[in-house]
Every structure is written in structure tokens, then in C-alpha cells.
Enzyme design. Sequence first.
Site, PDB file in Angstrom:
ATOM      1  N   LYS A  42     -34.756 -10.543 -25.706  1.00 15.89           N
ATOM      2  CA  LYS A  42     -33.630 -10.078 -24.938  1.00 15.89           C
ATOM      3  C   LYS A  42     -34.102  -9.482 -23.624  1.00 15.89           C
ATOM      4  O   LYS A  42     -33.330  -9.304 -22.695  1.00 15.89           O
ATOM      5  CB  LYS A  42     -32.871  -9.017 -25.715  1.00 15.89           C
ATOM      6  N   GLY A  43     -35.376  -9.175 -23.537  1.00 16.20           N
ATOM      7  CA  GLY A  43     -35.893  -8.417 -22.406  1.00 16.20           C
ATOM      8  C   GLY A  43     -35.724  -9.049 -21.049  1.00 16.20           C
ATOM      9  O   GLY A  43     -35.531  -8.357 -20.054  1.00 16.20           O
ATOM     10  N   ASP A  99     -39.830 -10.877 -19.390  1.00 13.34           N
ATOM     11  CA  ASP A  99     -39.745  -9.580 -18.739  1.00 13.34           C
ATOM     12  C   ASP A  99     -41.106  -9.031 -18.350  1.00 13.34           C
ATOM     13  O   ASP A  99     -41.294  -8.536 -17.246  1.00 13.34           O
ATOM     14  CB  ASP A  99     -38.974  -8.568 -19.596  1.00 13.34           C
ATOM     15  N   ASP A 102     -48.003  -8.703 -20.970  1.00 14.28           N
ATOM     16  CA  ASP A 102     -48.790  -7.597 -21.517  1.00 14.28           C
ATOM     17  C   ASP A 102     -50.062  -8.175 -22.142  1.00 14.28           C
ATOM     18  O   ASP A 102     -51.033  -8.421 -21.444  1.00 14.28           O
ATOM     19  CB  ASP A 102     -47.923  -6.831 -22.518  1.00 14.28           C
ATOM     20  N   PHE A 151     -46.185   2.137 -21.046  1.00  9.28           N
ATOM     21  CA  PHE A 151     -44.962   1.632 -21.657  1.00  9.28           C
ATOM     22  C   PHE A 151     -43.778   1.925 -20.751  1.00  9.28           C
ATOM     23  O   PHE A 151     -43.540   3.066 -20.381  1.00  9.28           O
ATOM     24  CB  PHE A 151     -44.750   2.262 -23.034  1.00  9.28           C
ATOM     25  N   VAL A 152     -43.034   0.868 -20.392  1.00 12.69           N
ATOM     26  CA  VAL A 152     -41.920   1.007 -19.458  1.00 12.69           C
ATOM     27  C   VAL A 152     -40.625   0.484 -20.075  1.00 12.69           C
ATOM     28  O   VAL A 152     -40.644  -0.361 -20.971  1.00 12.69           O
ATOM     29  CB  VAL A 152     -42.204   0.286 -18.124  1.00 12.69           C
ATOM     30  N   ASP A 158     -36.749  -2.539 -23.223  1.00 10.97           N
ATOM     31  CA  ASP A 158     -36.175  -1.530 -24.103  1.00 10.97           C
ATOM     32  C   ASP A 158     -37.229  -0.786 -24.899  1.00 10.97           C
ATOM     33  O   ASP A 158     -38.396  -1.168 -24.939  1.00 10.97           O
ATOM     34  CB  ASP A 158     -35.202  -2.179 -25.089  1.00 10.97           C
ATOM     35  N   ARG A 164     -32.190  -0.690 -21.897  1.00 10.96           N
ATOM     36  CA  ARG A 164     -32.178  -1.973 -21.190  1.00 10.96           C
ATOM     37  C   ARG A 164     -31.289  -1.946 -19.952  1.00 10.96           C
ATOM     38  O   ARG A 164     -31.552  -2.630 -18.982  1.00 10.96           O
ATOM     39  CB  ARG A 164     -31.669  -3.093 -22.106  1.00 10.96           C
TER      40      ARG A 164
END
Length: 182
Positions: A42-43, A99, A102, A151-152, A158, A164
Site C-alpha cells: 500500500k505504501g 515507496d 531499503d 524509519f520514516v 506507515d 500514511r
Amino acid sequence: MRGDIERILIDEEIIEKRLDVMAAEIERDFPQGNLLVIILLKGALVFAADLLRRVPRQLELECLNVSSYHGGTESSGVVNFLDRSFPEVRGRHVLLLDDILDTGRTLHAVAERLRTEGAEAVHTCVLLAKERPREEEVNADYTGFVIGDEFVVGYGLDYQGRYRNLPFVGVLTLDAIERGGA
């Protein structure tokens, strides 16, 4: 929600300006014709909506539901394809939107699957790329912003399903993380 943000890393105005540039690069680089865009849910949904409104061509959109974070603040190391069906990509030029880059596992796994399914070309596009060693050898063809290894949340990203809808990318407070975002 904003009280849970330690600091804003990238504000809304800066994001919008960068999306203009990214859209122009995508339009320049892809052959003319219908472009297949696959959005990782969903990001990447907020990022994709804002970016693709700036691309002046016909687009075909598909979404894939994949998961690797499983509610935590770090990748679990396992990429799960959560959909029962996979988009038809054979012979197509595909732009894969995510999104954040990482560990590289998700982008690598999905791009490889697209190639296996017969995509003619797969180009990757991410809003954020963390400066950190990757678990998989992968780089995005288009990157909005390079950020540190923290972590963002916000702008589609989210924590525990929350944050979000923030219009910026921000860093959560330690307290919010310890509370599980509640």
C-alpha cells in the site's frame, strides 16, 4: 499524528517539485505508447497517484500487494506476494513503483518476477532510497530522495497502518514507535 513526528525530513513542497522532475524523466526515457505501471501496495499508492498525474501519456495501471515489513520497523527478510493473480506483462515496458528502497529484497523480487513473466523491460522508481547496504543487488532507475538509514512515515509510508496520510515524510518519535503508533 503530527505530535508523533520527531522531525519532518522532506516537506510537501519539496516532494511536489521533485515529482515534476521525475515525471519529465519518465516521459523522456520511455518509448512512446501505452506504458504499464505497476504500483506496490500500500505504501506507494500516494506517491504513485501524485507522480502519475504528472506523466502526460496514456498509462495502464496495475497494483500488486506485497509485504516484507509485516508491521515492524525493519524488513522481515521475506517478500510475500499477497495477490492471487499477477498482471499480464509479456512483451510490455513496465514501470514498477515502490515507496522505499531499503534492503532491496522487495524491489528485486518483484522485478525478477516481472522479467520471468516476460516483461520486455522493467524500470524501477522509488520515492525514497535509504543509504545503507542492500541485501540484494538492486538500484532504482528513478529515485525521488536519498535518505539516511532511519524509519520514516508519511506520504504513503506507515507504521502499524498509521501515518500514511501525512503530506510529508517524517521520522517518528521513539515514544510513538514504542507505543506501536497507537
